[in-house]
Design a protein around this motif. Sequence first.
Motif, PDB file in Angstrom:
ATOM      1  N   UNK A   2       0.853  -1.191   0.000  1.00 28.53           N
ATOM      2  CA  UNK A   2       0.000   0.000   0.000  1.00 28.53           C
ATOM      3  C   UNK A   2       0.887   1.239   0.000  1.00 28.53           C
ATOM      4  N   UNK A   3       0.561   2.190  -0.850  1.00 25.05           N
ATOM      5  CA  UNK A   3       1.348   3.416  -0.892  1.00 25.05           C
ATOM      6  C   UNK A   3       0.971   4.277  -2.075  1.00 25.05           C
ATOM      7  N   UNK A   4       1.660   5.402  -2.200  1.00 20.78           N
ATOM      8  CA  UNK A   4       1.454   6.343  -3.296  1.00 20.78           C
ATOM      9  C   UNK A   4       2.745   6.379  -4.109  1.00 20.78           C
ATOM     10  N   UNK A   5       2.696   5.902  -5.350  1.00 23.74           N
ATOM     11  CA  UNK A   5       3.879   5.844  -6.206  1.00 23.74           C
ATOM     12  C   UNK A   5       3.922   7.088  -7.087  1.00 23.74           C
ATOM     13  N   UNK A   6       4.967   7.886  -6.918  1.00 25.81           N
ATOM     14  CA  UNK A   6       5.189   9.081  -7.724  1.00 25.81           C
ATOM     15  C   UNK A   6       6.362   8.775  -8.649  1.00 25.81           C
ATOM     16  N   UNK A   7       6.068   8.563  -9.908  1.00 26.09           N
ATOM     17  CA  UNK A   7       7.073   8.127 -10.886  1.00 26.09           C
ATOM     18  C   UNK A   7       7.336   9.273 -11.869  1.00 26.09           C
ATOM     19  N   UNK A  21      -2.038   5.708  -6.567  1.00 25.34           N
ATOM     20  CA  UNK A  21      -2.323   5.119  -5.257  1.00 25.34           C
ATOM     21  C   UNK A  21      -2.576   3.623  -5.386  1.00 25.34           C
ATOM     22  N   UNK A  22      -1.966   2.857  -4.487  1.00 23.00           N
ATOM     23  CA  UNK A  22      -2.108   1.402  -4.492  1.00 23.00           C
ATOM     24  C   UNK A  22      -2.568   0.959  -3.109  1.00 23.00           C
ATOM     25  N   UNK A  23      -3.596   0.154  -3.072  1.00 22.70           N
ATOM     26  CA  UNK A  23      -4.171  -0.320  -1.807  1.00 22.70           C
ATOM     27  C   UNK A  23      -4.172  -1.839  -1.798  1.00 22.70           C
ATOM     28  N   UNK A  24      -3.430  -2.423  -0.856  1.00 21.62           N
ATOM     29  CA  UNK A  24      -3.334  -3.874  -0.730  1.00 21.62           C
ATOM     30  C   UNK A  24      -2.979  -4.538  -2.063  1.00 21.62           C
ATOM     31  N   UNK A  25      -2.006  -3.955  -2.757  1.00 18.74           N
ATOM     32  CA  UNK A  25      -1.525  -4.525  -4.000  1.00 18.74           C
ATOM     33  C   UNK A  25      -2.396  -4.270  -5.215  1.00 18.74           C
ATOM     34  N   UNK A  26      -3.434  -3.448  -5.064  1.00 21.42           N
ATOM     35  CA  UNK A  26      -4.359  -3.161  -6.172  1.00 21.42           C
ATOM     36  C   UNK A  26      -4.270  -1.682  -6.537  1.00 21.42           C
ATOM     37  N   UNK A  54     -11.860   4.939   6.498  1.00 19.31           N
ATOM     38  CA  UNK A  54     -11.275   5.726   5.415  1.00 19.31           C
ATOM     39  C   UNK A  54      -9.993   6.407   5.863  1.00 19.31           C
ATOM     40  N   UNK A  55      -9.991   6.952   7.071  1.00 19.51           N
ATOM     41  CA  UNK A  55      -8.802   7.635   7.574  1.00 19.51           C
ATOM     42  C   UNK A  55      -7.616   6.688   7.659  1.00 19.51           C
ATOM     43  N   UNK A  56      -7.872   5.443   8.045  1.00 20.80           N
ATOM     44  CA  UNK A  56      -6.784   4.477   8.152  1.00 20.80           C
ATOM     45  C   UNK A  56      -6.204   4.169   6.779  1.00 20.80           C
ATOM     46  N   UNK A  57      -7.091   3.999   5.797  1.00 20.26           N
ATOM     47  CA  UNK A  57      -6.639   3.736   4.426  1.00 20.26           C
ATOM     48  C   UNK A  57      -5.860   4.928   3.883  1.00 20.26           C
ATOM     49  N   UNK A  58      -6.429   6.105   4.065  1.00 15.67           N
ATOM     50  CA  UNK A  58      -5.789   7.330   3.564  1.00 15.67           C
ATOM     51  C   UNK A  58      -4.421   7.511   4.211  1.00 15.67           C
ATOM     52  N   UNK A  59      -4.352   7.236   5.491  1.00 18.78           N
ATOM     53  CA  UNK A  59      -3.088   7.363   6.216  1.00 18.78           C
ATOM     54  C   UNK A  59      -2.044   6.395   5.671  1.00 18.78           C
ATOM     55  N   UNK A  60      -2.446   5.139   5.449  1.00 19.16           N
ATOM     56  CA  UNK A  60      -1.488   4.151   4.971  1.00 19.16           C
ATOM     57  C   UNK A  60      -0.958   4.495   3.585  1.00 19.16           C
ATOM     58  N   UNK A  61      -1.802   5.084   2.762  1.00 16.98           N
ATOM     59  CA  UNK A  61      -1.366   5.455   1.415  1.00 16.98           C
ATOM     60  C   UNK A  61      -0.443   6.658   1.456  1.00 16.98           C
ATOM     61  N   UNK A  62      -0.845   7.718   2.138  1.00 14.72           N
ATOM     62  CA  UNK A  62      -0.109   8.974   2.080  1.00 14.72           C
ATOM     63  C   UNK A  62       1.157   8.949   2.947  1.00 14.72           C
ATOM     64  N   UNK A  63       1.230   8.034   3.880  1.00 11.31           N
ATOM     65  CA  UNK A  63       2.435   7.941   4.707  1.00 11.31           C
ATOM     66  C   UNK A  63       3.462   6.972   4.132  1.00 11.31           C
TER      67      UNK A  63
END
Length: 431
Positions: free
Chosen positions: A144-149, A159-164, A316-325
Motif C-alpha cells: 500500500x502506498x502512493x507511487x510518484x514516478x 495510489x495502491x491499496x493492498x496490491x491493487x 477511510x482515515x486508516x486507508x488514507x493514512x497508509x497510502x499517504x504515509x
Amino acid sequence: MAYTAPAVVIDNGSYTTKAGFASEDLPSLVFNSNYILNPETKQVIIGDEEMNSNAQYPVSTLLEDGVIYNFENIVHNWRYVYDNIDNHNSINSKDYPLMMTEQSWNPMKNKVKTCQLVFEEFEVPIFSLVKNPISQLYRSGRSTGLVVDIGSSVTSVTPILDGVIQNKSTFHTRFAGDFLNLHVLNYLQSKVQSVDDLLPNSYRSNSSSDSFKAYYMSTNILQEFKNLSSNYQISNFEIYDHKFLNVNDQHNSYLDNLFNPLAHPIPNFNLPEPPSLEKPHTQGLNTLFYIVLKSLEASLLPNSNEGPSQNRFAKFMEVFKNIISNVLITGGTSLAGELPDLIINNLKIITQQNFPNYAFHYNVSQIRSSLDNSETWDKQFGSWLGACNLACMLNDNKDNSNSAKIALDNWFITKADYEELGEDLIVEKFK
C-alpha cells in the motif's frame, strides 16, 4: 512447475530501455529507447554507439505518452536485447521466460499486440506484463502506498491499496524530464552564440540531422547539466573543445516547472494545451496531487448512510493514512538532488490545506532505502528490479514452496495457453 532458466526482464522507458536476466542485481543492458532507420538499406539501428555513428539520419521514437505505439519497430529493440543480453552474446528467445513492464494506462489493444509479437515472432515459452507502479512498490516491500514516478516523458501518481492499483484515482501528466530539458536548454542557449556550440564538432555540421542533434543534446549535454546542477554547486560547466560556460547564476528553480508548468515561461514556446482541471495531463505535479487525493477521497469515503457519523471516517482515515504515509518517489528524473524533498513538502501543504478533516492525524513520509546506493538504483531501475523479484518466483524450487505456481496462476501466460485461448486469456490475465 519451477523453471530452471532465468527470465529475461525488459523495461521499455521513453528515455532508456533496461534489460537483463531476472537473476542479476542490475540490468546488463541500458540503452536509448529511440532508433534510427537507414533510408537506403532499411536497417533499423538500435544502441547508443550505433546511433552516434549514424548522425546523418533522423532519430525516431517507439513510445508516446509512456506506452509503445510503434510496434513495427519495437521488435528491433527487443531483438537487440536478445542479441546482447549475455555479455553482448545472443540467446535464443525460445529458451527463456519473458517479463515486460507496462504503464497502468496501457490500452488493452497494446497488450494483445505485445502478446502476439512475443509468442508468435519471438516464440517465448511463457510471458508476463507487470504494471510499473506495482513492481516499484513491490520492490520496496510494501503493498500500500502512493507511487510518484517521474520519468523522461511522463510523470504519474498512482495510489495502491493492498496490491491493487486504484485506477479511478491514477493520473499522469507529460510534464516530466523532457519538459525540464526545455528549460535547461533555454538557459544554456543564453550562454552561447549558437545552440550548435553545445555539440561536439563532429555533430555541428548540416550533415547531422536536426532530430539527431536534438536527441544527442537531450541525452548527453542536458542530462549531464541536470545531474551536476542538481547535486553540486557548480560555477563552470564544461562543454566540448575544453570550453567552459559560466553558470554561477544557475539554480534549481527549473524544478519548479514540474509542480507548476507556468512558473517560468520559455520565450517563444507555448504549452500544447492550457492547464485545465478536467484534463489532468495538462497539469503540473501539485494540481495532479490534488486531483489524485480528491478522487481517492470520493471513491473510498463512505456515504452518510453507512453507519453512525462518528465512525464514518474511521476506516477511510486508516486507508488514507497508509497510502499517504508511504510515498514512493521513483523514476530517473527523481534523482535530481532536492526534488524528493520538494515533493514531500508540497504534498504536506496540499493535504493540510485541502483535507483538514483528517490530514492532521499523520505525516506525509517518503519510503526510503536503508542504503544510499540502493536508493539510487531503485529510483533509476526500480520498475525493472521489482519485475525481477516477481519473475524470480518462477525459479523457486524449494520444498513446500508454491511460489512458481503463484506466479504462473497470477502473472504469466504460457505459449500453449495463448495458442488455445488467445485474446480472451490476455484480457483476463492482464486486465
